[in-house]
Design a protein around this motif. Structure first.
Motif, PDB file in Angstrom:
ATOM      1  N   GLN A 131      12.871 -28.163  -1.682  1.00 30.50           N
ATOM      2  CA  GLN A 131      12.092 -26.947  -1.432  1.00 30.50           C
ATOM      3  C   GLN A 131      12.440 -25.839  -2.429  1.00 30.50           C
ATOM      4  OE1 GLN A 131       9.689 -26.947   1.157  1.00 30.50           O
ATOM      5  NE2 GLN A 131      10.251 -29.107   0.953  1.00 30.50           N
ATOM      6  N   SER A 132      13.773 -25.587  -2.587  1.00 33.08           N
ATOM      7  CA  SER A 132      14.152 -24.418  -3.378  1.00 33.08           C
ATOM      8  C   SER A 132      14.044 -24.716  -4.873  1.00 33.08           C
ATOM      9  CB  SER A 132      15.588 -24.005  -3.041  1.00 33.08           C
ATOM     10  OG  SER A 132      16.477 -24.905  -3.641  1.00 33.08           O
ATOM     11  N   ALA A 133      13.756 -23.667  -5.615  1.00 31.95           N
ATOM     12  CA  ALA A 133      13.622 -23.807  -7.070  1.00 31.95           C
ATOM     13  C   ALA A 133      14.935 -24.268  -7.684  1.00 31.95           C
ATOM     14  CB  ALA A 133      13.190 -22.472  -7.676  1.00 31.95           C
ATOM     15  N   ARG A 134      16.065 -23.753  -7.140  1.00 36.12           N
ATOM     16  CA  ARG A 134      17.374 -24.102  -7.705  1.00 36.12           C
ATOM     17  C   ARG A 134      17.659 -25.580  -7.557  1.00 36.12           C
ATOM     18  NH1 ARG A 134      19.712 -19.216  -5.505  1.00 36.12           N
ATOM     19  NH2 ARG A 134      19.923 -17.683  -7.163  1.00 36.12           N
ATOM     20  N   LEU A 135      17.379 -26.105  -6.362  1.00 34.09           N
ATOM     21  CA  LEU A 135      17.636 -27.529  -6.138  1.00 34.09           C
ATOM     22  C   LEU A 135      16.748 -28.381  -7.050  1.00 34.09           C
ATOM     23  CD1 LEU A 135      18.911 -29.934  -4.743  1.00 34.09           C
ATOM     24  CD2 LEU A 135      17.358 -29.612  -2.822  1.00 34.09           C
TER      25      LEU A 135
END
Lengths: 260, 244
Positions: free
Chosen positions: A248-252
């Motif tokens: 989901q997250s951009a970082r991941l």
């Protein structure tokens, strides 16, 4: 042991970490992270270097002293003061005896043979009769494919052999859960496979494990639950299909694309 | 000068039974070895405690140990021997007298072992502290992680692992203590040098007796080297340079 995932909620909690914080000086490495591993769970912790994943694992058995939060092992809270330091040395030693720790750099005791490494804690701490400890050790060495090496000193083994011996040493204390701290990071690429095979076999037999790793493919295959740490907070977590399949997250997303 | 009669005269002086002085020299050698062994044992015991105290002790322990190692290593052994032997004996006796007890004579062997042991302990503290720091932290961590108590970690893991690094320094300390026993001559203790000096003074054969003393010290050192080489090979087991 625990194939039936629907029964997951009924299984007792092996390790619970609640709101764990850890600072080195003014630098806050862990900013309140939590984790629950029920018996039979394989929890993988992933994240970039400096994300705090090894520190989180090392706080579970207090190799690092937490700065705050709560650790429960086998349902028993580790006694600690407001600053996070353990207050009951005997309790901590007893709880540590139920956790088998495997290190990145193996850390076999170099002045002992492989067999002596395996029976050291059973004989001198757990007071297992020596013949029984030796028998258990030999069984474990056979399981990790090192039956021939029991009389060898660690310096004469390859990295892969040393790590397999270290896993056998951790198993020899009859732990309720295993903690793996980047077990393949110090290995030459061609030796990684033999160590992962041993860890996979442990996962398959239903051992409770918490695994800090850089091996994403492996984490995806063996873990029941994946935690992605970034800058000391849990950025995202869930079953491997979700974390790896639909981040989901951009970082991941960025992290997963950078590690391939 | 170097003819056979001079040599045989020297050998006669060194004969074991009177009028030769051999028995006296050997008795001196025995005392030297006895004191050296005792002081070395005391020193290693103090040094082990001191090293662990300096590394893992609280602030007060560390300060006291710092004071101990600084003072003892700064002051010449000869001065320490005079202070510890005469001043301490005097203090003990004054305390005894004030409490209504008889004055006691502290035995030379006991005093020598104590004094040189305290000196050795200060140096051993530093040698062993360095050796303990050479033990890979991961191996100590592995022991703690599996629930070993601090005392058990020290005994089973740290001490055996530090030995290879400690032995060269410990061998040095042994050599130093064997020679430091000669300083006890100033308090009238009959170790090897004192016996040689008495023999030389009586017979005027200075060269013969001091050479003999030197040869005995050399022999002691050669034997010690062999012993330490064996200990080092044993302690290095498991490493590629050591024996198996």
């Amino acid at each position: 042991m625990f194939d039936d995932k629907t029964a997951k909620a009924q299984r007792p909690v092996a390790i619970r970490v609640e709101g764990l914080r850890k600072s080195f000086g003014s630098h806050e490495v862990l900013k309140g992270v939590s984790l629950t591993a029920r018996e039979g769970d394989v929890v993988a912790i992933i994240g970039g270097s400096g994300s705090g994943k090894s520190t989180m694992l090392r706080c579970i058995n207090f190799l690092e002293t937490p700065s705050g939060g709560q650790i429960e092992i086998g349902g028993e809270a580790v006694a600690m003061n407001a600053a996070g330091a353990p207050t009951d040395r005997r309790q901590l030693e007893r709880l540590r005896q139920s956790l088998g720790m495997v290190f990145q750099s193996f850390n076999l005791w170099t002045h002992m043979t492989v067999l002596e490494n395996l029976i050291e804690v059973p004989v001198h701490v757990l007071k297992t009769p020596r013949p029984q400890a030796v028998e258990t050790a030999r069984t474990l060495l056979a399981r990790v494919g090192l039956a021939e090496k029991e009389a060898a000193y660690p310096a004469f083994l390859s990295g892969g052999q040393q790590q397999r011996a270290a896993i056998a040493r951790a198993l020899a204390i009859g732990p309720k859960a295993m903690l793996f701290d980047e077990p393949t990071s110090a290995l030459d690429p061609e030796l990684v496979g033999e160590v992962l095979a041993v860890i996979r076999a442990l996962a398959d037999e239903g051992r409770t494990m918490i695994l800090v790793t850089h091996e994403m493919k492996f984490a995806r295959e063996v873990a029941d639950h994946v935690i992605y740490l970034h800058n000391g907070v849990i950025e995202e977590e869930g079953p491997p299909s979700a974390v790896f399949g639909a981040p989901q997250s951009a970082r991941l997303k960025q992290f997963l694309s950078s590690v391939g | 000068m170097a003819d056979g009669s001079a040599l045989s005269a020297s050998l006669d002086l060194l004969a074991y039974s009177p009028p030769g002085w051999g028995a006296n020299l050997l008795r001196g050698l025995g005392n030297t070895v006895l004191i050296a062994l005792g002081a070395y044992g005391v020193g290693m015991f103090l040094g082990t405690l001191g090293a662990f105290g300096k590394l893992y002790g609280g602030p007060l322990t560390r300060d006291l140990l710092g004071l101990y190692t600084t003072l003892v290593r700064a002051i010449p052994e000869l001065v320490l021997i005079l202070i510890l032997y005469f001043a301490v004996t005097d203090l003990v006796n004054q305390a005894l007298l004030s409490m209504g007890y008889e004055r006691i004579q502290i035995s030379g062997v006991a005093a020598g072992i104590m004094v040189l042991g305290v000196v050795q302990g200060a140096y051993a503290t530093e040698v062993l502290r360095g050796a303990i720091q050479s033990v890979p932290a991961g191996q100590i961590e592995a022991a703690r992680a599996m629930g070993m108590s601090p005392l058990l970690v020290a005994w089973r893991i740290t001490l055996p692992l530090m030995l290879p690094a400690a032995i060269p320094g410990m061998a040095n300390l042994w050599m130093i203590v064997t020679k430091d026993t000669a300083l006890l001559a100033v308090v009238g203790f009959n170790e090897l040098v004192q016996e040689s000096r008495q023999a030389a003074g009586t017979t005027k054969a200075f060269f013969t007796f001091f050479m003999a003393a030197g040869v005995l010290f050399l022999a002691m050192s050669l034997v010690s080297n062999q012993v330490f080489a064996r200990i080092e090979a044993w302690a290095s087991k498991g490493t590629k340079r050591g024996g198996i």
